[in-house]
Design a protein around this motif. Sequence first.
Motif, PDB file in Angstrom:
ATOM      1  N   ARG A 226      36.214  56.847  41.038  1.00 28.67           N
ATOM      2  CA  ARG A 226      37.048  55.985  40.187  1.00 28.67           C
ATOM      3  C   ARG A 226      37.527  56.724  38.936  1.00 28.67           C
ATOM      4  O   ARG A 226      36.751  57.386  38.259  1.00 28.67           O
ATOM      5  CB  ARG A 226      36.271  54.725  39.795  1.00 28.67           C
ATOM      6  N   PHE A 227      38.810  56.562  38.673  1.00 27.94           N
ATOM      7  CA  PHE A 227      39.434  57.136  37.486  1.00 27.94           C
ATOM      8  C   PHE A 227      40.059  55.994  36.695  1.00 27.94           C
ATOM      9  O   PHE A 227      41.100  55.474  37.056  1.00 27.94           O
ATOM     10  CB  PHE A 227      40.482  58.171  37.876  1.00 27.94           C
ATOM     11  N   GLY A 228      39.392  55.580  35.626  1.00 27.27           N
ATOM     12  CA  GLY A 228      39.834  54.426  34.861  1.00 27.27           C
ATOM     13  C   GLY A 228      39.101  53.168  35.292  1.00 27.27           C
ATOM     14  O   GLY A 228      38.496  53.098  36.365  1.00 27.27           O
ATOM     15  N   ARG A 229      39.156  52.152  34.441  1.00 25.60           N
ATOM     16  CA  ARG A 229      38.457  50.891  34.707  1.00 25.60           C
ATOM     17  C   ARG A 229      39.280  49.980  35.611  1.00 25.60           C
ATOM     18  O   ARG A 229      40.508  50.061  35.646  1.00 25.60           O
ATOM     19  CB  ARG A 229      38.175  50.173  33.389  1.00 25.60           C
ATOM     20  N   SER A 230      38.589  49.098  36.313  1.00 23.53           N
ATOM     21  CA  SER A 230      39.268  48.142  37.180  1.00 23.53           C
ATOM     22  C   SER A 230      40.217  47.269  36.371  1.00 23.53           C
ATOM     23  O   SER A 230      39.940  46.922  35.222  1.00 23.53           O
ATOM     24  CB  SER A 230      38.237  47.269  37.905  1.00 23.53           C
ATOM     25  N   ALA A 231      41.344  46.918  36.990  1.00 24.82           N
ATOM     26  CA  ALA A 231      42.378  46.144  36.316  1.00 24.82           C
ATOM     27  C   ALA A 231      43.153  45.341  37.356  1.00 24.82           C
ATOM     28  O   ALA A 231      42.992  45.563  38.562  1.00 24.82           O
ATOM     29  CB  ALA A 231      43.324  47.072  35.555  1.00 24.82           C
ATOM     30  N   PRO A 232      43.995  44.404  36.937  1.00 24.04           N
ATOM     31  CA  PRO A 232      44.785  43.625  37.904  1.00 24.04           C
ATOM     32  C   PRO A 232      45.734  44.487  38.734  1.00 24.04           C
ATOM     33  O   PRO A 232      46.052  44.135  39.878  1.00 24.04           O
ATOM     34  CB  PRO A 232      45.556  42.640  37.016  1.00 24.04           C
TER      35      PRO A 232
END
Length: 340
Positions: A226-232
């Motif tokens: 994962r690169f970056g946080r979960s988002a819509p």
Amino acid sequence: MEHPATALARDLAGQAERLCRRYLSAGRREGNYWLVGDVRNTPGRSLYVRLRDAPDGSARAGKWTDAQSGDHGDLLDVVRAATLTGTLAEALVEARRFLSLPDDTQDRPDGAATVPSGSPEAARRLLAITRPAARTLVQDYLRSRDIPFMPGLEALRYHPRCWYRPSVDDLPDAPWAMPAMIAAVTDLAGCVVGAHRTWLAPDGTGKASVACPRRAMGHLLGNGVRFGRSAPVMAAGEGIESVLSLRAAVPVLPAIAALSAAHLAALDFPLMLRRLYVAREPDTAGRRAFAELERRARLKDIAVLPIDAEREDLNADLRAIGLERLRARIAAQLQAGDRP
């Protein structure tokens, strides 16, 4: 009896500047201090680490303060922030490695007990003895693929001599250990459940000359790098290099590398996800993975949209046409509100 953490923090303070150059490489020295943005190596000047004891004994080397947040601590906290899971046990292991101290089984996350080869615990132990990727052969390797070293690559780590098990297709003199890029595989909760290894050439200008320069371990199904946080709105793809090419072009999109077509098809969806862009591979496996992912996403009211490369993947496009042209090509495939 003195706690091991106290002793290690004191030993780290004796090498404060060398430690800062390793783990806070985005900063710089000014006088008796090392200045950086925060304990996670963000560029800036709000956090300052004292590099030497004050002559009058009023301040000790290794102590740091973040003027913006008010946080403070010692160099073991800096090492802890650089580890993948942020646990004290992993910080102790990493600190001992930095100080070139012999292993102490009491400091290991789960004692000296052996764990099954290829298991999630084996992956966590491997990651515990790696170091951040910045200013290592990992950065050189990405540069050789025309991928800029950018913020948000905490999932990538470096191991200078990662063990390699030769396959039947390897030459008899295949090396048993080589430098490697280690990628953490995590689940939706952010827990490390696996690791992906890419063995590198000695100069970092490509993959190692062995039969199987890429291998994964742990629980991969549904999970990814994962690169970056979960988002819509997010992006996903198969290979690490392809996903990083997409993220370099559109850095606002959090992205997941599923590591294979089969695992991409089975990717778990974050609860807040509403739109997923997929770097669709042009081969049969890639098309099938996209179709299956789209079918599963439809049941959860998630839109899955393709981002197609003109060559075998987005990294091949990046290397052929450059970042700006790739960004324009990808932007044309995004919805208007998602364009960079």
